[in-house]
Design an enzyme around this catalytic site. Structure first.
Site, PDB file in Angstrom:
ATOM      1  CG  ASP A  68      -2.024   0.974   1.154  1.00  0.00           C
ATOM      2  OD1 ASP A  68      -2.274   1.502   0.048  1.00  0.00           O
ATOM      3  OD2 ASP A  68      -2.657   1.245   2.187  1.00  0.00           O
ATOM      4  CG  ASN A 101      -7.233  -1.984  -6.226  1.00  0.00           C
ATOM      5  OD1 ASN A 101      -6.319  -2.766  -5.955  1.00  0.00           O
ATOM      6  ND2 ASN A 101      -7.531  -0.968  -5.435  1.00  0.00           N
TER       7      ASN A 101
HETATM    8  C1  FPP Z   1      -1.950   0.359  -3.354  1.00  0.00           C
HETATM    9  O1  FPP Z   1      -1.413   1.653  -3.298  1.00  0.00           O
HETATM   10  C2  FPP Z   1      -1.301  -0.375  -4.426  1.00  0.00           C
HETATM   11  C3  FPP Z   1      -1.929  -0.854  -5.526  1.00  0.00           C
HETATM   12  C4  FPP Z   1      -3.365  -0.714  -5.761  1.00  0.00           C
HETATM   13  C5  FPP Z   1      -1.132  -1.554  -6.563  1.00  0.00           C
HETATM   14  C6  FPP Z   1      -0.142  -2.548  -6.028  1.00  0.00           C
HETATM   15  C7  FPP Z   1       0.643  -3.107  -7.130  1.00  0.00           C
HETATM   16  C8  FPP Z   1       1.995  -3.113  -7.195  1.00  0.00           C
HETATM   17  C9  FPP Z   1       2.854  -2.590  -6.114  1.00  0.00           C
HETATM   18  C10 FPP Z   1       2.669  -3.714  -8.367  1.00  0.00           C
HETATM   19  C11 FPP Z   1       3.159  -5.113  -8.053  1.00  0.00           C
HETATM   20  C12 FPP Z   1       3.820  -5.674  -9.226  1.00  0.00           C
HETATM   21  C13 FPP Z   1       3.695  -6.936  -9.647  1.00  0.00           C
HETATM   22  C14 FPP Z   1       4.407  -7.314 -10.879  1.00  0.00           C
HETATM   23  C15 FPP Z   1       2.924  -7.972  -8.952  1.00  0.00           C
HETATM   24  P1  FPP Z   1      -2.333   2.867  -3.677  1.00  0.00           P
HETATM   25  O2  FPP Z   1      -2.184   3.146  -5.113  1.00  0.00           O
HETATM   26  O3  FPP Z   1      -3.720   2.596  -3.199  1.00  0.00           O
HETATM   27  O4  FPP Z   1      -1.664   3.992  -2.839  1.00  0.00           O
HETATM   28  P2  FPP Z   1      -2.387   5.152  -2.038  1.00  0.00           P
HETATM   29  O5  FPP Z   1      -3.199   4.484  -0.968  1.00  0.00           O
HETATM   30  O6  FPP Z   1      -1.241   5.913  -1.500  1.00  0.00           O
HETATM   31  O7  FPP Z   1      -3.198   5.933  -3.019  1.00  0.00           O
END
Ligand code: FPP
Length: 228
Positions: free
Chosen positions: A15, A63
């Site tokens: 996250d 998501n």
């Molecule tokens: C949450 O942070 C993260 C996600 C929705 C995406 C997670 C995916 C990755 C880290 C990529 C992994 C890669 C592979 C190849 C498996 P957020 O965007 O909700 O952050 P925020 O809460 O700060 O807005």
């Protein structure tokens, strides 16, 4: 690290990509790009430590409600990231598993990911599971529906465990969530019944080997009682 009591199965709620980017006045997708790099780094690190299972929450059923633009960008980054990392996973004898409801994915994203899963399926080393279009409640419903289709009128807890996407894997010993949020967010609801949680203050792209070591040290000191 040698004297640490290591978890067999570590799961991670990755996250904070968006906030990491915002802090740097960058678009959210720059955060996801850095998040892919952190995923690769953490997989290498867990592999080197001898952790047997790593499960990451990459895309939740919720998501899908993000903007079409962000969803596509994240998909592209994950497909590219997995493709680029495939030779290294092969070299490390890593087995890749995708957990979730892939029916909602466009073929152009689903097919290349499933092809990599297939090509790594005979590997016998660490199992890396990527949860995509995954929700813990939805996974339990999926398992129960599978059992209903078999004509079952009564089921046991073992029956449910054996029909989840994660069937055959041990439950996670340690679940790490980054970015200072203290929620489970529908992740591995069934499997986390006795998991230890660790919450890191850093955003996912900043979660590195040093942060992982802190989490493993904290886990090592925990006494697991399983309700006893
Ligand atoms: C949450 O942070 C993260 C996600 C929705 C995406 C997670 C995916 C990755 C880290 C990529 C992994 C890669 C592979 C190849 C498996 P957020 O965007 O909700 O952050 P925020 O809460 O700060 O807005």
């Amino acid at each position: 690290m040698a004297e640490l009591k290591l978890p067999r199965h570590v799961a991670m709620i990755m996250d904070g990509n968006g906030r990491w980017a915002k802090k740097r006045f960058l678009p959210r997708t720059a955060g996801h790009k850095a998040g892919v790099d952190a995923f690769v780094e953490m997989t290498d690190a867990c592999n080197e430590l001898g952790i047997e299972y790593l499960t990451v929450y990459a895309f939740s059923t919720e998501n899908w409600n993000r903007s079409q633009e962000e969803v596509s960008a994240l998909m592209e980054l994950m497909v590219k990231g997995i493709a680029k990392y495939e030779p290294e996973m092969q070299k490390r004898n890593i087995k890749l598993k995708i957990l979730g409801d892939l029916s909602r994915f466009e073929d152009k994203y689903r097919d290349p990911i499933l092809d990599v899963q297939q090509r790594l399926s005979k590997n016998t080393g660490m199992v890396v599971s990527i949860c995509l279009s995954y929700g813990g409640r939805q996974e339990i419903v999926y398992a129960v529906n599978k059992l209903l289709k078999e004509g079952r009128s009564e089921i046991t807890a073992d029956d449910i465990g054996e029909n989840l996407y994660s069937a055959g894997m041990p439950d996670p010993d340690l679940i790490i969530r980054t970015s200072g949020e203290y929620r489970t967010s529908n992740f591995l609801l069934w499997q986390s019944a006795y998991s230890e949680y660790y919450f890191a203050d850093v955003f996912w792209p900043d979660f590195n080997r040093e942060e992982l070591n802190k989490a493993l040290e904290a886990y090592s000191k925990r006494e697991r009682r399983y309700g006893r």
